[in-house]
Design a protein around this motif. Structure first.
Motif, PDB file in Angstrom:
ATOM      1  N   ALA A 227     -73.281  -3.343  24.439  1.00  0.00           N
ATOM      2  CA  ALA A 227     -74.912  -3.881  23.832  1.00  0.00           C
ATOM      3  C   ALA A 227     -74.244  -3.723  22.289  1.00  0.00           C
ATOM      4  CB  ALA A 227     -75.308  -2.582  24.495  1.00  0.00           C
TER       5      ALA A 227
ATOM      6  N   PHE B 121     -73.084  -7.297  21.652  1.00  0.00           N
ATOM      7  CA  PHE B 121     -73.830  -8.386  21.700  1.00  0.00           C
ATOM      8  C   PHE B 121     -75.029  -8.402  20.778  1.00  0.00           C
ATOM      9  CE2 PHE B 121     -73.044  -8.259  26.528  1.00  0.00           C
ATOM     10  CZ  PHE B 121     -73.418  -9.516  26.738  1.00  0.00           C
TER      11      PHE B 121
ATOM     12  N   ARG C 212     -74.859 -11.536  17.939  1.00  0.00           N
ATOM     13  CA  ARG C 212     -76.073 -12.373  17.395  1.00  0.00           C
ATOM     14  C   ARG C 212     -76.147 -11.813  16.028  1.00  0.00           C
ATOM     15  NH1 ARG C 212     -79.257  -9.189  21.304  1.00  0.00           N
ATOM     16  NH2 ARG C 212     -78.308 -11.133  22.450  1.00  0.00           N
TER      17      ARG C 212
ATOM     18  N   THR D 132     -82.090 -12.423  21.967  1.00  0.00           N
ATOM     19  CA  THR D 132     -82.735 -10.824  22.597  1.00  0.00           C
ATOM     20  C   THR D 132     -82.654 -10.580  23.123  1.00  0.00           C
ATOM     21  OG1 THR D 132     -82.653 -11.198  19.936  1.00  0.00           O
ATOM     22  CG2 THR D 132     -83.483  -8.921  20.454  1.00  0.00           C
TER      23      THR D 132
ATOM     24  N   SER E  47     -80.609  -9.213  25.964  1.00  0.00           N
ATOM     25  CA  SER E  47     -79.954  -7.836  25.788  1.00  0.00           C
ATOM     26  C   SER E  47     -80.844  -6.637  26.481  1.00  0.00           C
ATOM     27  CB  SER E  47     -79.508  -7.792  24.160  1.00  0.00           C
ATOM     28  OG  SER E  47     -78.283  -8.359  24.145  1.00  0.00           O
TER      29      SER E  47
ATOM     30  N   GLN F 290     -79.184  -5.844  29.174  1.00  0.00           N
ATOM     31  CA  GLN F 290     -78.313  -3.816  28.719  1.00  0.00           C
ATOM     32  C   GLN F 290     -79.332  -2.745  28.980  1.00  0.00           C
ATOM     33  OE1 GLN F 290     -77.341  -7.034  27.027  1.00  0.00           O
ATOM     34  NE2 GLN F 290     -75.440  -6.547  28.672  1.00  0.00           N
TER      35      GLN F 290
ATOM     36  N   VAL G 277     -82.282  -0.229  23.342  1.00  0.00           N
ATOM     37  CA  VAL G 277     -81.047  -2.232  22.745  1.00  0.00           C
ATOM     38  C   VAL G 277     -82.262  -2.457  21.804  1.00  0.00           C
ATOM     39  CG1 VAL G 277     -81.392  -3.864  24.206  1.00  0.00           C
ATOM     40  CG2 VAL G 277     -80.204  -1.862  25.785  1.00  0.00           C
TER      41      VAL G 277
ATOM     42  N   ASN H 243     -80.868  -3.948  18.061  1.00  0.00           N
ATOM     43  CA  ASN H 243     -81.237  -5.147  17.993  1.00  0.00           C
ATOM     44  C   ASN H 243     -82.085  -5.440  16.732  1.00  0.00           C
ATOM     45  OD1 ASN H 243     -79.901  -6.971  19.427  1.00  0.00           O
ATOM     46  ND2 ASN H 243     -80.131  -5.627  20.820  1.00  0.00           N
TER      47      ASN H 243
END
Ligand code: ATP
Ligand SMILES: Cc1cn([C@H]2C[C@H](O)[C@@H](COP(=O)(O)O)O2)c(=O)[nH]c1=O
Length: 220
Positions: free
Chosen positions: A84, A87, A91, A115, A118, A122, A132, A136
């Motif tokens: 996670a 990712f 990004r 996003t 994710s 995730q 998560v 992000n």
């Protein structure tokens, strides 16, 4: 998350738009991102089509994890929280290196996943969408997210037709959990102010492309 593209006065500057296509594996995101790029160009705009995982270094590592070419130590499954974070890192790198420079030159950027993927994938894998979302937080909000809604039952034969080697998330039971997770993620991002168009992705390719184009054309 902050919406980009507006100056201190709130007036829109000359930036391009970040347009994201989302959905389950097999929803048709790659097909529709490509077609949207073509329609934007045909309408006289400059457009760049990209995807996540990106072509950058974090994206390359993620691709290896997805295809099981990289595992955790001693062949154990790669840690889901670490994935996670990869990712989220990919990004930010993707945005800084590829997306933001294009947007600032007035180019529309179409990203196959961002996003929301994710939050959905995730979020489903970890059962902790809030964490998560937190990792992000620095990723910008798209100007528009197009969600291609297809049931896992429709997506499955498309995935089978497209690939022989299944990546780690392309497991039917997991895709059903991701479908439910997408619904929660859509609520979360809408409540946060994201602009999202939900489109029936089970129709023929051109009908879906028309609906995607109508959603993009409705942007101010
Ligand atoms: N609306 C559609 N109707 C029927 N087939 C479709 C449709 N959209 C895409 N396909 C086909 O389904 C397969 C997968 O499409 P595509 O690669 O666009 O999906 P995807 O969502 O990007 O999948 P993945 O995330 O697994 O890469 C391809 O063979 C494509 O031609
Ligand atoms: C961006 C992103 C992607 N994923 C998953 C979704 C897919 O299963 C793969 C990418 O494969 P594709 O065929 O290129 O769509 O990765 C994810 O779990 N989390 C993300 O943030």
């Amino acid at each position: 998350m902050t919406r980009r593209g507006r100056g201190a006065s709130g007036a829109k500057d000359r930036q391009g738009r970040l347009l994201v296509v989302e959905g389950l594996d097999g929803a048709g995101t790659t097909t529709q991102a490509r077609l949207l790029g073509e329609r934007l160009r045909a309408a006289g705009r400059t457009a760049h089509v990209t995807a996540e995982p990106s072509g950058g270094p974090a994206g390359a590592l993620i691709r290896q994890v997805l295809s099981r070419r990289v595992t955790g130590r001693d062949g154990r499954a790669f840690d889901a929280r670490a994935l996670a974070l990869l990712f989220a890192a990919d990004r930010l790198d993707h945005h800084a290196d590829e997306i933001a420079p294009k947007l600032s030159r007035g180019v529309d950027v179409v990203s196959d996943r961002f996003t929301l993927s994710s939050l959905a994938y995730q979020g489903a894998a970890l059962g902790d969408m809030a964490w998560v979302a937190e990792i992000n937080r620095a990723a910008p909000s798209p100007d528009l997210t197009v969600f291609l809604r297809v049931s896992p039952r429709v997506a499955l034969p498309r995935r089978r037709a497209a690939t022989l080697d299944r990546e780690i998330f392309e497991v039917d039971a997991f895709q059903r959990r991701v479908a439910a997770s997408y619904e929660r993620a859509l609520e979360v991002r809408r409540a946060a102010g994201d602009r999202i168009a939900e489109i029936d992705g089970s129709r023929p390719v051109e009908a879906v492309a028309d609906a995607v184009w109508a959603a993009v054309s409705s942007l101010d």
